[in-house]
Motif scaffolding. Structure first.
Motif, mmCIF file in Angstrom:
data_model
loop_
_atom_site.group_PDB
_atom_site.id
_atom_site.type_symbol
_atom_site.label_atom_id
_atom_site.label_comp_id
_atom_site.label_asym_id
_atom_site.label_seq_id
_atom_site.Cartn_x
_atom_site.Cartn_y
_atom_site.Cartn_z
ATOM 1 N N PRO A 127 -12.353 5.248 3.645
ATOM 2 C CA PRO A 127 -12.083 4.373 4.791
ATOM 3 C C PRO A 127 -11.464 5.169 5.940
ATOM 4 O O PRO A 127 -10.793 6.180 5.712
ATOM 5 C CB PRO A 127 -11.080 3.358 4.246
ATOM 6 C CG PRO A 127 -10.951 3.604 2.802
ATOM 7 C CD PRO A 127 -11.619 4.880 2.463
ATOM 8 N N GLU A 128 -11.692 4.709 7.175
ATOM 9 C CA GLU A 128 -11.119 5.380 8.340
ATOM 10 C C GLU A 128 -9.626 5.157 8.428
ATOM 11 O O GLU A 128 -8.892 6.007 8.913
ATOM 12 C CB GLU A 128 -11.799 4.902 9.619
ATOM 13 C CG GLU A 128 -13.223 5.389 9.741
ATOM 14 C CD GLU A 128 -13.857 4.983 11.054
ATOM 15 O OE1 GLU A 128 -13.130 4.691 12.024
ATOM 16 O OE2 GLU A 128 -15.091 4.979 11.102
ATOM 17 N N SER A 129 -9.155 3.990 7.976
ATOM 18 C CA SER A 129 -7.723 3.713 8.010
ATOM 19 C C SER A 129 -7.336 2.808 6.844
ATOM 20 O O SER A 129 -8.135 2.003 6.380
ATOM 21 C CB SER A 129 -7.314 3.065 9.336
ATOM 22 O OG SER A 129 -7.903 1.791 9.456
ATOM 23 N N ILE A 130 -6.092 2.989 6.405
ATOM 24 C CA ILE A 130 -5.546 2.196 5.302
ATOM 25 C C ILE A 130 -4.144 1.770 5.706
ATOM 26 O O ILE A 130 -3.320 2.608 6.095
ATOM 27 C CB ILE A 130 -5.474 3.025 4.004
ATOM 28 C CG1 ILE A 130 -6.858 3.531 3.619
ATOM 29 C CG2 ILE A 130 -4.832 2.216 2.875
ATOM 30 C CD1 ILE A 130 -6.838 4.658 2.601
ATOM 31 N N THR A 131 -3.861 0.479 5.626
ATOM 32 C CA THR A 131 -2.521 -0.024 5.880
ATOM 33 C C THR A 131 -2.034 -0.678 4.594
ATOM 34 O O THR A 131 -2.649 -1.623 4.105
ATOM 35 C CB THR A 131 -2.493 -1.049 7.033
ATOM 36 O OG1 THR A 131 -2.995 -0.405 8.207
ATOM 37 C CG2 THR A 131 -1.086 -1.545 7.289
ATOM 38 N N VAL A 132 -0.941 -0.155 4.061
ATOM 39 C CA VAL A 132 -0.392 -0.659 2.804
ATOM 40 C C VAL A 132 0.652 -1.720 3.127
ATOM 41 O O VAL A 132 1.615 -1.456 3.853
ATOM 42 C CB VAL A 132 0.238 0.477 1.976
ATOM 43 C CG1 VAL A 132 0.798 -0.066 0.666
ATOM 44 C CG2 VAL A 132 -0.779 1.575 1.714
ATOM 45 N N ALA A 133 0.437 -2.914 2.599
ATOM 46 C CA ALA A 133 1.413 -3.987 2.771
ATOM 47 C C ALA A 133 2.586 -3.734 1.829
ATOM 48 O O ALA A 133 2.409 -3.256 0.716
ATOM 49 C CB ALA A 133 0.778 -5.334 2.469
ATOM 50 N N THR A 134 3.768 -4.016 2.316
ATOM 51 C CA THR A 134 4.960 -3.823 1.487
ATOM 52 C C THR A 134 5.524 -5.170 1.088
ATOM 53 O O THR A 134 5.197 -6.197 1.678
ATOM 54 C CB THR A 134 6.040 -3.035 2.258
ATOM 55 O OG1 THR A 134 6.376 -3.760 3.440
ATOM 56 C CG2 THR A 134 5.559 -1.650 2.619
ATOM 57 N N ASN A 135 6.369 -5.146 0.084
ATOM 58 C CA ASN A 135 7.086 -6.337 -0.332
ATOM 59 C C ASN A 135 8.120 -6.605 0.756
ATOM 60 O O ASN A 135 9.152 -5.955 0.805
ATOM 61 C CB ASN A 135 7.742 -6.085 -1.689
ATOM 62 C CG ASN A 135 8.541 -7.260 -2.176
ATOM 63 O OD1 ASN A 135 8.811 -8.206 -1.439
ATOM 64 N ND2 ASN A 135 8.944 -7.200 -3.426
ATOM 65 N N GLN A 136 7.826 -7.536 1.655
ATOM 66 C CA GLN A 136 8.675 -7.776 2.826
ATOM 67 C C GLN A 136 10.121 -8.091 2.451
ATOM 68 O O GLN A 136 11.030 -7.688 3.124
ATOM 69 C CB GLN A 136 8.102 -8.917 3.676
ATOM 70 C CG GLN A 136 6.790 -8.582 4.320
ATOM 71 C CD GLN A 136 6.926 -7.516 5.396
ATOM 72 O OE1 GLN A 136 7.984 -7.262 5.939
ATOM 73 N NE2 GLN A 136 5.825 -6.858 5.703
ATOM 74 N N THR A 137 10.334 -8.788 1.342
ATOM 75 C CA THR A 137 11.697 -9.117 0.925
ATOM 76 C C THR A 137 12.477 -7.849 0.625
ATOM 77 O O THR A 137 13.602 -7.683 1.074
ATOM 78 C CB THR A 137 11.672 -10.019 -0.328
ATOM 79 O OG1 THR A 137 10.861 -11.144 -0.035
ATOM 80 C CG2 THR A 137 13.048 -10.457 -0.712
ATOM 81 N N SER A 138 11.862 -6.931 -0.104
ATOM 82 C CA SER A 138 12.548 -5.689 -0.439
ATOM 83 C C SER A 138 12.839 -4.873 0.801
ATOM 84 O O SER A 138 13.897 -4.289 0.941
ATOM 85 C CB SER A 138 11.702 -4.846 -1.396
ATOM 86 O OG SER A 138 11.538 -5.515 -2.603
#
Length: 167
Positions: A127-138
Motif C-alpha cells: 500500500p502507498e500509505s498505512i495509518t494505524v488506529a490506536t486505542n484512543q482511551t490508552s
C-alpha cells in the motif's frame, strides 16, 4: 538479406519480451510506504514475517518495505504503535497482487509469470500509505486511568465549589 535481418530483429525482440516479466519491467522490488498513526507523533516499530525489526522511529514517516519475502510469498509486516513504552495500536499488512503481473499473459509469457516476477517480488505491491488506529482511551489517559473519588463538599475549595452543578 534485409528479410533475414528483419526476422532476426523480430525474433530477438519477441524473445526478450518472453524472457522478461511485465511487473518487473514496470515496478521495483521495493516501494516507499507512508506510515502514520492516529494520533500522530507516536513511536512505531515494523517487524517482518520472520520477526526481524525492519524499521523504528516516530510517525509520520516513510519506509521502504520488501514486496515479497520469498518465491511466490508476499511480504507481511506487523506495525506496532507505542506510547510511553506501551503498545497502543497494532496492524498487520501484507502485499497484494500487482495488476501488472497479469500483463504477463500478453507480454511476459509463462517465464515472466512463473519465474521472473515471483523471483523479483514485483508480482506484489505494498500500500502507498498505512495509518494505524490506536486505542484512543490508552492514548488519551496514558498510564494513569481516571478514578472516581467521593468527597465531602466541605473539603472543596471555593474555586471547585463554583464549578459544581445543582441536580
Amino acid at each position: 538479406m534485409r528479410s533475414f535481418n528483419s526476422i532476426a530483429v523480430s525474433a530477438l525482440l519477441a524473445g526478450s519480451l518472453f524472457l522478461s516479466g511485465c511487473a518487473t519491467i514496470v515496478s521495483s522490488r521495493q516501494k516507499p510506504t507512508a506510515i502514520d498513526s492516529s494520533p500522530s507523533k507516536l513511536a512505531y516499530k515494523i517487524v517482518d514475517g520472520n520477526g526481524a525489526v525492519v524499521s523504528e522511529g516516530r510517525t509520520p514517516t516513510t519506509v521502504t518495505l520488501q514486496r515479497s519475502s520469498a518465491y511466490f510469498k508476499p511480504g507481511t509486516y506487523t506495525i506496532q504503535i507505542s506510547q510511553r513504552g506501551k503498545v497502543v495500536g497494532t496492524q498487520t499488512v501484507s502485499a497484494g497482487i500487482n495488476g501488472w503481473y497479469f500483463g504477463n499473459i500478453l507480454l511476459g509469457g509463462l517465464i515472466g509469470m512463473v519465474i521472473v516476477d515471483p523471483l523479483s517480488g514485483a508480482m506484489y505491491r505494498m500500500p502507498e500509505s498505512i495509518t494505524v488506529a490506536t486505542n484512543q482511551t490508552s492514548v488519551a489517559l496514558g498510564d494513569q486511568p481516571k478514578a472516581l473519588q467521593i468527597v465531602d463538599i466541605s473539603t472543596l475549595t471555593s474555586a471547585q465549589r463554583s464549578k459544581l452543578v445543582r441536580i
